[in-house]
Design a protein around this motif. Sequence first.
Motif, PDB file in Angstrom:
ATOM      1  N   VAL A   1     -35.586  -3.403 -37.082  1.00  0.00           N
ATOM      2  CA  VAL A   1     -34.666  -4.545 -36.981  1.00  0.00           C
ATOM      3  C   VAL A   1     -35.092  -5.582 -35.950  1.00  0.00           C
ATOM      4  O   VAL A   1     -34.476  -6.662 -35.876  1.00  0.00           O
ATOM      5  CB  VAL A   1     -33.231  -4.069 -36.656  1.00  0.00           C
ATOM      6  N   CYS A   2     -36.127  -5.322 -35.168  1.00  0.00           N
ATOM      7  CA  CYS A   2     -36.522  -6.282 -34.130  1.00  0.00           C
ATOM      8  C   CYS A   2     -37.061  -7.560 -34.759  1.00  0.00           C
ATOM      9  O   CYS A   2     -38.034  -7.537 -35.518  1.00  0.00           O
ATOM     10  CB  CYS A   2     -37.582  -5.675 -33.221  1.00  0.00           C
ATOM     11  N   PRO A   3     -36.470  -8.720 -34.475  1.00  0.00           N
ATOM     12  CA  PRO A   3     -36.912  -9.971 -35.096  1.00  0.00           C
ATOM     13  C   PRO A   3     -38.261 -10.459 -34.586  1.00  0.00           C
ATOM     14  O   PRO A   3     -38.892 -11.318 -35.209  1.00  0.00           O
ATOM     15  CB  PRO A   3     -35.802 -10.965 -34.727  1.00  0.00           C
TER      16      PRO A   3
ATOM     17  N   ARG B   1     -29.777  -8.702 -29.907  1.00  0.00           N
ATOM     18  CA  ARG B   1     -30.123  -7.326 -29.565  1.00  0.00           C
ATOM     19  C   ARG B   1     -29.795  -6.322 -30.685  1.00  0.00           C
ATOM     20  O   ARG B   1     -29.041  -5.353 -30.490  1.00  0.00           O
ATOM     21  CB  ARG B   1     -29.424  -6.909 -28.271  1.00  0.00           C
ATOM     22  N   PRO B   2     -30.358  -6.528 -31.865  1.00  0.00           N
ATOM     23  CA  PRO B   2     -30.098  -5.586 -32.965  1.00  0.00           C
ATOM     24  C   PRO B   2     -30.650  -4.195 -32.695  1.00  0.00           C
ATOM     25  O   PRO B   2     -30.196  -3.218 -33.292  1.00  0.00           O
ATOM     26  CB  PRO B   2     -30.808  -6.246 -34.164  1.00  0.00           C
ATOM     27  N   CYS B   3     -31.627  -4.095 -31.794  1.00  0.00           N
ATOM     28  CA  CYS B   3     -32.189  -2.777 -31.480  1.00  0.00           C
ATOM     29  C   CYS B   3     -31.129  -1.867 -30.869  1.00  0.00           C
ATOM     30  O   CYS B   3     -31.015  -0.689 -31.234  1.00  0.00           O
ATOM     31  CB  CYS B   3     -33.388  -2.918 -30.546  1.00  0.00           C
TER      32      CYS B   3
ATOM     33  N   CYS C   1     -36.413   7.637 -34.655  1.00  0.00           N
ATOM     34  CA  CYS C   1     -35.996   7.308 -36.020  1.00  0.00           C
ATOM     35  C   CYS C   1     -36.631   6.009 -36.512  1.00  0.00           C
ATOM     36  O   CYS C   1     -36.728   5.765 -37.712  1.00  0.00           O
ATOM     37  CB  CYS C   1     -34.471   7.205 -36.104  1.00  0.00           C
ATOM     38  N   GLY C   2     -37.026   5.134 -35.566  1.00  0.00           N
ATOM     39  CA  GLY C   2     -37.698   3.899 -35.941  1.00  0.00           C
ATOM     40  C   GLY C   2     -36.783   2.748 -36.312  1.00  0.00           C
ATOM     41  O   GLY C   2     -37.262   1.678 -36.700  1.00  0.00           O
ATOM     42  N   LYS C   3     -35.481   2.923 -36.177  1.00  0.00           N
ATOM     43  CA  LYS C   3     -34.559   1.846 -36.574  1.00  0.00           C
ATOM     44  C   LYS C   3     -34.717   0.612 -35.703  1.00  0.00           C
ATOM     45  O   LYS C   3     -34.587  -0.511 -36.181  1.00  0.00           O
ATOM     46  CB  LYS C   3     -33.118   2.357 -36.536  1.00  0.00           C
TER      47      LYS C   3
END
Length: 482
Positions: free
Chosen positions: A159-161, A125-127, A153-155
């Motif tokens: 980072v979503c794999p 869950r990097p989001c 912000c689009g982060k």
Amino acid sequence: MLEINNQFTFMKRRLETEVIKSFFKGTLAEDVDKIPIVIIPKDRVPNRCCIYKERAMLRYRIMAMMGIDIERFDDEMKPLSAYVKEVMEKDQPAAPMLTTISTGCYGCPPEQYRVTDQCRGCFARPCTANCPRDAIDFTTGKAHINTDRCVRCGKCKEVCPYTAIIHIPVPCEAACPVGCVKKNEKGYVEIDHKHCISCGRCATSCPFGAIVERSGLFPVLKKLASDQPVVAMIAPAIEGQFPGTLAQIVAALLKVGFSRVVEVSRGAEVTSINEAKELEERKAKGEWMTTSCCSAYLEIGNKLLPYMRGRRSDAKTPMAYTGEIVRKENPGAFSVFIGPCFAKKIEAARDPNVDGVITFSELAAIFMAKDIDVREMQPADLGDDKTFSDCRGFAVSNGVISSVMRRYHGPEPKVMDLNGVDKKVYTLMKVWEKRKPDADIIEVMCCEGGCIGGPGCIVKPQVALRLRGGNKAATPVKSMTK
């Protein structure tokens, strides 16, 4: 920005051609109200809700062609023929350069990030770990974005794999580098004309064609149909826009009815000489400066960042110097700038030496209306171009700097080029007021790729560059891009 080859572009070109044909036949007042019906017949399968809305959109685009400010002067009970009569009697003011067609605006949803079905609800869950506002939860086993907390912000997307998060922009808002395009309370687009720099990005980004430029075509057509000499001032970017050589393009312009054709590269030579001299003087004082040829960039200083007015070169634009040359050499002639830029219409309205402005797109429609094939033209004599031939490179990114540096004789300066102005570059410009950039001279081009990427162009920048024989002119001493 939309891909230049799209249905709206094709429809716009056909519409312009039909209107111009009728104009030169002398039957526009009789034909104009029929043109939307001819182009959108009743047996056509509509792309919108119905053929009547498509015809209404063509009606509005014809009004914009005539220079009508649709937002202020739309009378649904008034036939197009009545507008033609008015326009033939009196030219329309240039500003505001853009106008909106609320009927065509489909009320795009607000800009947002959305989680698609690709989300696997992974353990990592990097989001969530990278969201600065804790706007993502997994209450349903998959990611969900709380739009009230999201700052876009689009982060999470980065980072979503699984690339499960998509960005849904509002194209016109996203394209505007200075943030003056917004939706109103009714969900339709509005332009803050007080701060608009007339770059035209919103118009070339709207998938529905709801933002259009108010054309300066009719004042030029009227003069071409008169006995007054009309001089065409062609921007350096014209080379590569049509399937023929520069000499053939000049010949085609003469066949259209222009009495003379003058390259704006002549004025660009004067600009580069003056900017080179100014760079020597400013560098000696430890000051930095920017180039001055881009009209949309000039509007940033005029309307938004006053401090930039003191940093841009004091030299006039190539169009301005060329206008002076034409006025001196052809007194009494009507001078027309032909180029890729919408903002030039605003600049020309302030310049007593430039009487009209049309774009390459509009010129293409004139060629089509008069059945002129540039490739079949016998090349015209371009005259002696030895001193300014390199200034044809003003059309491409790095081209202005290259021409300036060829005329510069001082210590080697630090050079930067801004190849296109977007929101990030505009923010960078704001920073320069307090923190000096690491450069002595900065070339600013609002359109990516240079003028060959302008909103009035008819071919892709990479195609134009190839037809021009590559970017031979753009070889500055040292360059830093954004």
